[in-house]
Design an enzyme around this catalytic site. Structure first.
Site, PDB file in Angstrom:
ATOM      1  N   GLY A   1       6.284 -34.290  21.770  1.00 47.70           N
ATOM      2  CA  GLY A   1       7.075 -35.337  21.129  1.00 47.70           C
ATOM      3  C   GLY A   1       8.361 -35.642  21.869  1.00 47.70           C
ATOM      4  N   GLY A   2       9.463 -35.618  21.130  1.00 48.84           N
ATOM      5  CA  GLY A   2      10.752 -35.947  21.726  1.00 48.84           C
ATOM      6  C   GLY A   2      11.129 -35.019  22.862  1.00 48.84           C
TER       7      GLY A   2
ATOM      8  N   GLY B   1       2.282 -54.748  56.796  1.00 45.19           N
ATOM      9  CA  GLY B   1       3.344 -54.817  55.781  1.00 45.19           C
ATOM     10  C   GLY B   1       4.059 -53.497  55.644  1.00 45.19           C
ATOM     11  CB  ALA B   2       2.914 -50.009  55.956  1.00 38.77           C
TER      12      ALA B   2
END
Ligand code: HXC
Length: 510
Positions: free
Chosen positions: A169-170, A404-405
């Protein structure tokens, strides 16, 4: 006076016992230390000042009014790590499983507020089952207050979460909003809902280890940044990590004196790159050989191993290293590697830690698995992170920088400050074979002709000089001189000042 001092001692010793001897023994039997034992190991000797040791919950439901334990399941305060102030809260599993009540939350938020106000890092040691079930919405409200402070402190002071027991949970959501999460092998788990709830809701049978053990979170989900063998090793590593981190986003980085000569040459680097361009080599060797005293604190060592990220020092100053790793998937950029490195670059930029990037990347990983998984968006994260970063950025291309790298990996075009290449660098749109096959489609059937085309392309582009002729590479350097060149560049960039255009905040592709 003697009486009141005795009373103080009595109350202190009750609080120090937490959930009692029985539960402390159970904690030890599980291979875990108690909250106070952990704090003692993490902090400098006798430096810890505890706050709010007498706080008790105010719940009156489910018979809780008869069950109060001073401290209420969390030990909070401040101390020093290697002399520098750090705020801390440590969940005490022996008290209501470390679960969070309204007053427990108030203890944590007090410390969070102090850390933010006084601009010092905050470390949370987690060993807890989330919201205290008996308190209902009061506990949920408490978590909301903790979460908000996690967000407000993000990018202002470093926030570190250490998972040292079963957490739900939290107690997993708060760590998820901090800068780093570390786990302990075999004794720590993280899940939003535990195995019992999983079974009820989805009928899936799964153990705690399979659902949220350190193996899962360091290799599959990438939620955790590293895992250690036991509490002691984990806490000692946290002390080591803190030495690399500044106290806040304005304090400047902590500088440590080093005996390692900044101009040290490393002759063995001249032969690091194999003759065969398709043969891998270990990029970690380069990092360790250029960093001060070979000291490298790797982050996410077991996840997306095609990229390496972590902290080291150059001439005493902390540095974030980002490097493609040819040993895994030839160092290709995929979604996981892009996300991993993007988050690291952003951390460094938040806290003014310069970034040194070593590039050997054949491009982005092609294929449906990657495209369907959102490679475009994940790859863009890294491009975005390097582009927006205003810290000093020094880049060294060791071998391939394709497509692109090339742009993404802290190139000149996205404000790389100093961009070096080794003589072995190849900067091109793609590898020679792929390029020749596309450019000379008609020669595909003719092996001899194609080989000649590949050789032509290689001769033209498989070197750093075309990029250097355009000024995209500032200098082609000898591998052995890499450390000296980087140290000098970082020294030159020490007072770098660049401001991005005013904005409320950017919109990084999440
Ligand atoms: C009150 C709790 C508790 C809780 C554990 N305990 N969790 N008490 N509230 N949330 C108590 C147990 O009753 C037990 O008390 C002691 O702590 C130790 O727990 P065990 O179950 O015996 O230990 P273990 O078997 O190791 O299991 C640990 C655990 C499990 C995995 C954490 O206790 C568990 O699943 N707890 C509930 C987790 C959960 O669903 N929490 C609510 C999450 S919701 P005794 O007296 O017997 O020693 C939440 C909302 C926040 O947090 C918002 C998120 C966005």
């Amino acid at each position: 006076m003697k009486d009141v001092i005795e009373e103080l001692e009595r109350r202190r010793s009750i609080a120090a016992l937490g959930g009692g001897k029985h539960r402390i023994e159970a904690q030890h039997k599980r291979g875990k230390l108690t909250a106070r034992e952990r704090i003692e190991l993490l902090m400098d000797e006798n430096s810890f000042e505890e706050f709010d040791m007498y706080v008790e919950h105010r719940c009156t439901d489910f018979g809780m009014e008869k069950n109060k334990i001073p401290g209420d399941g969390v030990v909070t305060g401040w101390g020093t790590i290697n002399g520098r102030v750090v705020y801390i809260f440590a969940k005490d599993f022996t008290v209501f499983g470390g679960s969070l009540s309204e007053t427990h939350a108030q203890k944590i938020t007090k410390i969070q507020d102090m850390a933010l106000r006084n601009r010092a890092p905050i470390i949370g040691l987690f060993d807890a089952g989330g919201a205290r079930i008996q308190e209902g919405v009061a506990a949920l409200g408490g978590y909301g207050e903790v979460f908000l402070r996690n967000v407000l402190a993000s990018g202002v002071v470093p926030q570190i979460s250490v998972i040292m027991g079963p957490c739900a949970g939290g107690d997993v959501y708060s760590p998820a909003m901090t800068d780093f999460i570390f786990m302990v092998k075999d004794t720590s788990y993280m899940f939003v809902t535990g195995p019992d709830v999983v079974k009820t809701v989805t009928n899936e049978e799964v153990t705690a280890e399979e659902l949220g053990g350190s193996e899962v979170h360091t290799t599959k989900s990438s939620i955790a940044d590293n895992a250690y063998e036991n509490d002691v090793e984990c806490l000692l590593q946290m002390r080591r990590l803190m030495d690399f981190l500044p106290s806040n986003n304005r304090s400047g980085v902590p500088v440590l004196k080093t005996k390692d000569d900044p101009e040290r040459e490393e002759a063995s680097l001249d032969t690091l790159i194999p003759d065969n361009p398709n043969k891998p080599y270990d990029m970690k060797e380069l990092i360790v050989k250029v960093a001060d005293e070979g000291d490298f604190f790797e982050i996410q060592e077991s996840f997306a191993q095609n990229i390496i990220v972590g902290f080291g020092r150059m001439n005493g100053y902390p540095i974030g290293f980002v490097a493609n790793q040819p040993m895994f998937l030839a160092g290709v950029l995929d979604s996981d590697a892009s996300r991993k490195a993007a988050r690291f670059v952003r951390f460094c930029d938040c806290f003014s830690i310069p970034v040194v990037t070593f590039v050997d990347v054949p491009g982005f990983l092609p294929g449906t698995a990657q495209e369907y998984g959102g490679l475009i968006k994940h790859g863009a994260k890294l491009l975005f992170a390097f582009s927006e970063a205003t810290v000093p950025k020094v880049t060294v291309i060791t071998r391939k920088a394709y497509g692109g790298a090339y742009d993404v990996m802290s190139s000149k075009h996205i404000r790389g400050d100093v961009n070096y290449a080794w003589p072995s660098a190849e900067i091109a749109v793609m590898g020679p074979k792929g390029a020749a096959e596309i450019l000379y489609r008609e020669d595909r059937g003719d092996a001899e002709k194609l080989a000649q085309r590949i050789a032509e392309y290689e001769a033209r582009f498989a070197n750093p000089f075309i990029a250097a002729e355009r000024g995209y590479i500032d200098e082609v350097i000898k591998p052995r001189a890499t450390r000296g060149r980087i140290c000098r560049s970082l020294n030159m960039l020490r007072d770098k000042t660049v401001e991005n255009p005013w904005k409320k905040h950017d919109n990084i592709p999440l």
